[in-house]
Design a protein around this motif. Structure first.
Motif, short mmCIF file in Angstrom:
data_model
loop_
_atom_site.label_atom_id
_atom_site.label_comp_id
_atom_site.label_asym_id
_atom_site.label_seq_id
_atom_site.Cartn_x
_atom_site.Cartn_y
_atom_site.Cartn_z
N ALA A 212 -56.12 17.96 -108.01
CA ALA A 212 -56.78 16.71 -107.67
C ALA A 212 -56.72 16.38 -106.18
O ALA A 212 -57.39 15.45 -105.73
N ARG A 213 -55.92 17.13 -105.40
CA ARG A 213 -55.83 16.85 -103.96
C ARG A 213 -55.51 18.14 -103.22
O ARG A 213 -54.43 18.70 -103.39
N THR A 214 -56.45 18.61 -102.41
CA THR A 214 -56.26 19.86 -101.68
C THR A 214 -56.64 19.67 -100.22
O THR A 214 -57.23 18.65 -99.83
N CYS A 215 -56.31 20.67 -99.42
CA CYS A 215 -56.79 20.71 -98.03
C CYS A 215 -58.32 20.79 -98.06
O CYS A 215 -58.91 21.33 -99.00
N ASP A 216 -58.96 20.24 -97.04
CA ASP A 216 -60.39 19.99 -97.11
C ASP A 216 -61.29 21.19 -96.87
O ASP A 216 -62.40 21.23 -97.39
N CYS A 217 -60.86 22.15 -96.04
CA CYS A 217 -61.82 23.19 -95.65
C CYS A 217 -61.16 24.53 -95.35
O CYS A 217 -61.48 25.18 -94.35
N CYS A 218 -60.23 24.95 -96.21
CA CYS A 218 -59.69 26.31 -96.17
C CYS A 218 -60.26 27.10 -97.35
O CYS A 218 -60.47 26.55 -98.44
N GLN A 219 -60.50 28.38 -97.13
CA GLN A 219 -61.05 29.21 -98.19
C GLN A 219 -60.12 29.24 -99.41
O GLN A 219 -58.90 29.13 -99.29
N THR A 220 -60.72 29.38 -100.57
CA THR A 220 -59.98 29.66 -101.79
C THR A 220 -59.99 31.17 -102.03
O THR A 220 -60.82 31.89 -101.47
N SER A 221 -59.07 31.65 -102.87
CA SER A 221 -59.03 33.07 -103.22
C SER A 221 -58.79 33.20 -104.72
O SER A 221 -57.87 32.59 -105.26
N THR A 222 -59.63 33.99 -105.36
CA THR A 222 -59.52 34.22 -106.80
C THR A 222 -59.20 35.68 -107.08
O THR A 222 -59.83 36.57 -106.51
#
Length: 402
Positions: A212-222
């Motif tokens: 529900a709360r993350t850093c705004d503009c860093c890439q995610t990795s799956t």
């Protein structure tokens, strides 16, 4: 003539390594070799991907005309197939850190995403996805991945083939936007992490809010472990600590977010520097950048149980890291990590026991945002790299092989 010049430049990079000699193996040292790039016009935002069959795809944005053209090519030996168009548009949000990408199930099915403006304000755009059932010759009409209808930020997508479709994660600003306000200062809520499963035609089957709360503009990795999908991302606490977290799909349910290692990096703004991950079975490796107390570092951490627990992190940088990491699993006990050390693009093989191979200098670029995020992927018995040549405003490609 262009390829000869690239080869000379890359040879210079190798000579400049000094003591950083190529890694010795039973089959001889690894050698760096320039390859022609299919993106030979005004281009940027490269993305490399390898499917379960080992086929290597390169996608990029062609900026040579009056619209953005999302292109891709497939590596065939040491040559690239003729570039194919995925989609094009004049109202796209094209960003140095939040770039389009594609994935394949290895059986002719492809999925790709790009960002399209939803409003005149700078940070209002949607994630659009399109699919192909014939290897990329024909693509479906793009559809919006999310269904919130908000004119807000949606992006930093990561995706992977999973079961008979694809798992996709992204950062979603539906709770963070003030529609009609310009820029990040318009936020009044939280950026969230969301995930979905889509079938081969792009039809969404499930959607979850993962954090529900993350850093705004860093890439995610799956990554897909033997237990199922995991998503790694930069989290954000109430007091602005922005360390890496993981969520995992276990027995059909998502785990609560968990910090992979407490860097305790407190920073008031987003560093725009996301993680990279890879999995082989239940061995999971994650690389990331942090700068606690202005001490910039790139680290790698291993998990032997699909992300349920982690070993101690291994520092891999050499004192001047700016991050922009990528990662490829070499086997179930080692990973190759690439990162930027100042303007240099470097790569090193790191083992779960803490040992490291020799560092390879792949190329030099610039530290500017327009140089983007260098890409790395497994290709046969070696590795393939792609990056933006910030001076020539085009994409370069090189292979590191025995």
């Amino acid at each position: 003539m262009k390829n000869i010049l690239i080869g000379l430049v890359l040879t210079t990079f190798l000579i400049s390594c000094g003591n950083e000699k190529p890694h010795e193996s039973s089959d001889g040292p690894l050698k760096l070799m320039a390859l022609p790039s299919p993106a030979d016009s005004l281009s940027a935002e490269p993305f490399l991907f390898s499917d379960i069959k080992g086929d290597v795809y390169l996608s990029w944005i062609d900026r040579s005309g009056d619209s953005s053209k999302f292109m891709f090519s497939v590596l065939e030996g040491d040559k690239w197939s003729a570039p194919k168009l995925i989609a094009k548009g004049k109202d796209w949000f094209v960003n140095w850190a939040d770039f389009p990408m594609l994935a394949s199930d290895g059986n002719g099915s492809l999925i790709a995403h790009f960002l399209e403006k939803s409003d005149s304000s700078t940070f209002a755009y949607d994630v659009k996805i399109t699919t192909s059932a014939d290897g990329g010759n024909e693509w479906s009409s793009p559809v919006t991945l999310h269904d919130d209808g908000k004119k807000a930020e949606h992006g930093f997508v990561s995706m992977a083939a999973y079961e008979n479709g694809y798992f996709i994660s992204w950062l979603d600003g539906r709770n963070a936007s003030m529609e009609g306000h310009e820029g990040h200062e318009g936020h009044h809520g939280e950026m969230t992490l969301r995930g979905t499963y889509v079938d081969g035609s792009g039809k969404k089957m499930n959607e979850w809010q993962l954090d529900a709360r993350t850093c705004d503009c860093c890439q995610t990795s799956t990554s897909i472990t033997a237990n199922g999908p995991v998503v790694i991302y930069r989290d954000r606490t109430e007091d602005e600590v922005r360390d890496m977290s993981i969520v995992r799909l276990v027995d059909g349910k998502w785990t609560s977010p968990r910090t992979i290692y407490p860097d305790n990096w407190k920073i008031s703004g987003c560093p725009v520097n996301g993680p990279a991950s890879g999995a082989k079975g239940n061995t999971l490796a994650i690389a990331w950048y942090s700068a606690t107390d202005k001490n910039a570092q790139v680290k790698l951490i291993f998990s032997k149980d699909g992300g349920a627990s982690f070993e101690e992190p291994i520092r891999i940088d050499e004192g001047k890291a700016i991050g922009r990491v990528d990662l490829v699993m070499m086997d179930d006990s080692s990973a190759m990590v690439s990162w930027m050390e100042g303007a240099a693009i470097k790569a090193v093989q790191v083992f779960a026991n803490g040992k490291k191979g020799d560092t390879h200098i792949i190329a030099t670029s610039t530290e500017s945002r327009s140089s983007g995020f260098p890409q790395m992927v497994r290709s046969g018995d070696g590795l393939l790299f792609a990056w933006t040549d910030d001076n020539a405003k085009t994409i370069r490609v090189a292979a590191l092989r025995k």
